[in-house]
Design an enzyme around this catalytic site. Structure first.
Site, PDB file in Angstrom:
ATOM      1  CG  HIS A 293      -2.074   0.829   1.280  1.00  0.00           C
ATOM      2  ND1 HIS A 293      -2.428   1.675   0.270  1.00  0.00           N
ATOM      3  CD2 HIS A 293      -2.979   1.076   2.290  1.00  0.00           C
ATOM      4  CE1 HIS A 293      -3.491   2.391   0.625  1.00  0.00           C
ATOM      5  NE2 HIS A 293      -3.835   2.046   1.855  1.00  0.00           N
TER       6      HIS A 293
ATOM      7  CG  HIS B 148      -3.955   0.203  -8.057  1.00  0.00           C
ATOM      8  ND1 HIS B 148      -5.303   0.109  -7.812  1.00  0.00           N
ATOM      9  CD2 HIS B 148      -3.463   1.085  -7.160  1.00  0.00           C
ATOM     10  CE1 HIS B 148      -5.612   0.900  -6.812  1.00  0.00           C
ATOM     11  NE2 HIS B 148      -4.517   1.506  -6.390  1.00  0.00           N
TER      12      HIS B 148
ATOM     13  CG  ASP C 201       3.053   4.640  -3.920  1.00  0.00           C
ATOM     14  OD1 ASP C 201       2.947   5.794  -3.490  1.00  0.00           O
ATOM     15  OD2 ASP C 201       2.366   3.694  -3.527  1.00  0.00           O
TER      16      ASP C 201
HETATM   17  N1  CMC Z   1       5.526  -7.090  -9.877  1.00  0.00           N
HETATM   18  C1  CMC Z   1       5.430  -8.325 -10.417  1.00  0.00           C
HETATM   19  N2  CMC Z   1       4.291  -9.035 -10.507  1.00  0.00           N
HETATM   20  C2  CMC Z   1       3.181  -8.456 -10.032  1.00  0.00           C
HETATM   21  C3  CMC Z   1       3.184  -7.160  -9.455  1.00  0.00           C
HETATM   22  C4  CMC Z   1       4.416  -6.482  -9.404  1.00  0.00           C
HETATM   23  N3  CMC Z   1       4.483  -5.256  -8.878  1.00  0.00           N
HETATM   24  N4  CMC Z   1       1.945  -6.850  -9.050  1.00  0.00           N
HETATM   25  C5  CMC Z   1       1.173  -7.891  -9.342  1.00  0.00           C
HETATM   26  N5  CMC Z   1       1.902  -8.872  -9.950  1.00  0.00           N
HETATM   27  C6  CMC Z   1       1.422 -10.153 -10.459  1.00  0.00           C
HETATM   28  C7  CMC Z   1       1.069 -11.102  -9.335  1.00  0.00           C
HETATM   29  O1  CMC Z   1       2.179 -11.876  -8.959  1.00  0.00           O
HETATM   30  C8  CMC Z   1      -0.035 -11.890  -9.978  1.00  0.00           C
HETATM   31  O2  CMC Z   1       0.551 -12.807 -10.868  1.00  0.00           O
HETATM   32  P1  CMC Z   1      -0.110 -14.274 -11.106  1.00  0.00           P
HETATM   33  O3  CMC Z   1      -1.465 -13.998 -11.677  1.00  0.00           O
HETATM   34  O4  CMC Z   1       0.814 -14.966 -12.035  1.00  0.00           O
HETATM   35  O5  CMC Z   1      -0.177 -14.907  -9.750  1.00  0.00           O
HETATM   36  C9  CMC Z   1      -0.786 -10.877 -10.830  1.00  0.00           C
HETATM   37  O6  CMC Z   1       0.195  -9.889 -11.150  1.00  0.00           O
HETATM   38  C10 CMC Z   1      -1.960 -10.239 -10.130  1.00  0.00           C
HETATM   39  O7  CMC Z   1      -1.478  -9.597  -8.964  1.00  0.00           O
HETATM   40  P2  CMC Z   1      -2.161  -9.656  -7.533  1.00  0.00           P
HETATM   41  O8  CMC Z   1      -1.096  -9.677  -6.499  1.00  0.00           O
HETATM   42  O9  CMC Z   1      -3.178 -10.780  -7.520  1.00  0.00           O
HETATM   43  O10 CMC Z   1      -2.951  -8.307  -7.535  1.00  0.00           O
HETATM   44  P3  CMC Z   1      -3.552  -7.573  -6.275  1.00  0.00           P
HETATM   45  O11 CMC Z   1      -4.660  -6.747  -6.765  1.00  0.00           O
HETATM   46  O12 CMC Z   1      -3.865  -8.548  -5.189  1.00  0.00           O
HETATM   47  O13 CMC Z   1      -2.333  -6.668  -5.737  1.00  0.00           O
HETATM   48  C11 CMC Z   1      -0.841  -4.830  -5.495  1.00  0.00           C
HETATM   49  C12 CMC Z   1      -2.183  -5.338  -6.086  1.00  0.00           C
HETATM   50  C13 CMC Z   1      -0.775  -3.314  -5.634  1.00  0.00           C
HETATM   51  C14 CMC Z   1      -0.777  -5.180  -3.998  1.00  0.00           C
HETATM   52  C15 CMC Z   1       0.331  -5.525  -6.273  1.00  0.00           C
HETATM   53  O14 CMC Z   1       0.250  -5.169  -7.634  1.00  0.00           O
HETATM   54  C16 CMC Z   1       1.690  -5.126  -5.705  1.00  0.00           C
HETATM   55  O15 CMC Z   1       2.126  -5.722  -4.719  1.00  0.00           O
HETATM   56  N6  CMC Z   1       2.382  -4.109  -6.320  1.00  0.00           N
HETATM   57  C17 CMC Z   1       3.656  -3.649  -5.812  1.00  0.00           C
HETATM   58  C18 CMC Z   1       3.458  -2.741  -4.604  1.00  0.00           C
HETATM   59  C19 CMC Z   1       2.912  -1.380  -4.978  1.00  0.00           C
HETATM   60  O16 CMC Z   1       3.410  -0.702  -5.868  1.00  0.00           O
HETATM   61  N7  CMC Z   1       1.880  -0.932  -4.207  1.00  0.00           N
HETATM   62  C20 CMC Z   1       1.303   0.414  -4.360  1.00  0.00           C
HETATM   63  C21 CMC Z   1      -0.118   0.389  -4.839  1.00  0.00           C
HETATM   64  S1  CMC Z   1      -0.671   2.024  -5.349  1.00  0.00           S
HETATM   65  C22 CMC Z   1      -0.653   2.997  -3.937  1.00  0.00           C
HETATM   66  C23 CMC Z   1      -1.570   2.534  -2.874  1.00  0.00           C
HETATM   67  O17 CMC Z   1      -2.697   2.127  -3.144  1.00  0.00           O
HETATM   68  O18 CMC Z   1      -1.160   2.615  -1.728  1.00  0.00           O
END
Ligand code: CMC
Length: 423
Positions: free
Chosen positions: A265, A306, A363
């Site tokens: 987050h 996201h 971010d």
């Molecule tokens: N790098 C590599 N792979 C990724 C990433 C990433 N940053 N984000 C998602 N994926 C992959 C994930 O491994 C999954 O792959 P698979 O389908 O093969 O298992 C797929 O994409 C879907 O991801 P998810 O984790 O199921 O998606 P989510 O909606 O649960 O998570 C998130 C969203 C923001 C937590 C995640 O994208 C992440 O951890 N990003 C990096 C951290 C980040 O930049 N966070 C800031 C978010 S914006 C500001 C805020 O809201 O605070």
């Protein structure tokens, strides 16, 4: 009232009618609250498909990359408004008239000072405590100062609590920084704008005059504005859940700060800079891209992806533009920006990221701007917390000013059933 219904047929053959509600825009919502009577819960880990509430504050269309606050686009607000006006908009629902804005700015400005005893709390923190840890504690401590005098049923008292929070968080944030570097706390200056005063409390000292650069002041204000609210995200939902028990709003915001801290987050802005430094040079990018794609490696590309945006995060677009302007205006060249741009280019042309619709989020670029204006990395998420306070408290107010229920999710239990205790 629902204009449409969904019919759900249970294994018994019984059919249940579930009302479908339509918002002013966005997907329709099926009301599943009646399922309990039939003996069922719904199951949606991570709330992927769950609307936890009705809200009029912020709308996101993740496929189109649209973010609206009270109907105004984030691009328009970033260009034409400022942070405090956006705070007014989020809290009161409308843009202020000129005089309403003046009164609001004055109200916020006159609440910036803290009770002197609060400063002593910082003595209990070691100098190298993470500023987010201090922030959680210090904001939670604010509740001790305003608990008995606060009647949450009063609209006026809720408004004063919001004014206090918006006004005092920058003061507390700057104190977290000053404590970490061993400098004296700077009292707020009410002749400065919200952003200029924050920069003054961060970087001023009693020894010499500190003049805030207008370019830096504008950049700071834009960062505050771009983070002001974001619908029912993890920290806002935390504030709402805590608030649904009737807890003190200052304590609820402290809970929100804790939720924001995680790297998935708000902690991502700090994590992005740490990652860019770890990458070190453009030649190393492919290695990190491979790591991010490896399902057996927990590494993720920070600042990418996201839950809601499956298209460009509109805040990231504005942030990137701001980033270019700030670096040019301050005549700063940051090698990490070149790495970031190349990382973005490679990731956006890679099948893994394209298929999963992973785009840079807000971010990704904010840390580079914050670094350019000399904010230390460990303070990035604290600044996010300062900005988001208005969003948290506006959602809290929206909840408590209408009839509401305590938030209490249920579970799919898969543990042991009752068994005898061994003799
Ligand atoms: N790098 C590599 N792979 C990724 C990433 C990433 N940053 N984000 C998602 N994926 C992959 C994930 O491994 C999954 O792959 P698979 O389908 O093969 O298992 C797929 O994409 C879907 O991801 P998810 O984790 O199921 O998606 P989510 O909606 O649960 O998570 C998130 C969203 C923001 C937590 C995640 O994208 C992440 O951890 N990003 C990096 C951290 C980040 O930049 N966070 C800031 C978010 S914006 C500001 C805020 O809201 O605070």
């Amino acid at each position: 009232m629902a204009e449409k219904n969904a019919l759900l047929t249970l294994p018994t053959g019984e059919t249940i009618t579930l009302p479908i509600y339509q918002g002013s825009t966005g997907p329709d919502v099926i009301d599943v609250s009646g399922l309990l009577k039939a003996g069922y819960f719904t199951y949606d880990p991570g709330f992927m498909s769950t609307a936890a509430t009705e809200s009029k504050i912020t709308y996101i269309d993740g496929d189109q990359g649209i973010l609206l606050h009270r109907g105004y686009s984030i691009e328009d607000l970033a260009e034409k408004s400022d942070y405090l006006e956006t705070c007014y908009l989020l809290w009161y629902g409308q843009l202020p008239s000129k005089s309403e804005k003046e009164i609001f700015v004055q109200a916020i400005t006159r609440h910036t000072m803290l009770h002197e005893s609060l400063a002593h709390f910082f003595d209990g923190f070691h100098h190298n405590a993470h500023p987010m840890a201090m922030m959680c504690g210090a904001v939670g401590a604010l509740s001790a100062f305003y608990h008995d005098v606060m009647d949450m049923r009063s609209e006026r008292e809720r408004e004063i609590a919001a004014h206090r929070l918006i006004a005092k968080l920058p003061t507390l944030a700057a104190m977290c920084f000053k404590h970490s570097i061993g400098q004296p706390f700077m009292y707020p200056r009410n002749d400065l704008s919200y952003s200029a005063n924050f920069l003054y409390m961060m970087f001023g000292t009693p020894c010499e005059e500190y003049v805030v650069s207008p370019a830096v002041e504008r950049a700071m204000d834009r960062i505050f504005l771009l983070h002001a609210d974001h619908e029912q995200n993890a920290s806002t939902s935390t504030v709402r859940l805590a608030g649904s028990t009737g807890a003190n709003p200052f304590a609820c915001v402290s809970a929100g700060i804790a939720a924001l801290w995680g790297p998935a987050h708000g902690g991502a802005n700090e994590a992005v800079l740490i990652m860019l430094e770890e990458i070190g040079s453009i030649e190393n990018i492919p290695e990190f891209i491979e790591k991010a794609k490896d399902p057996n490696d927990p590494f993720k590309l920070m600042g990418f992806g996201h839950r809601v945006y499956k298209n460009f995060d509109p805040r990231a677009k504005v942030m990137k533009k701001s980033c270019d302007e700030v670096l040019a205006e301050l005549n700063v060249t940051d090698p990490r920006l070149r790495i970031a741009m190349e990382l973005e280019r490679i990731a956006l042309s890679d099948a893994y990221f394209i298929e999963r619709r992973l785009f840079p989020n807000v971010d990704f670029y904010s840390g580079i701007i914050l670094s350019a204006i000399r904010i230390p990395t460990s303070m990035f998420t604290v600044i996010f917390a300062v900005s988001r306070t208005v969003g948290w408290i506006s959602h809290w107010q929206e909840m408590v000013s209408s009839p509401y229920k305590i938030g209490r999710p249920r579970q799919l239990y898969t543990g042991e059933t009752e068994r005898p205790y061994p003799d």
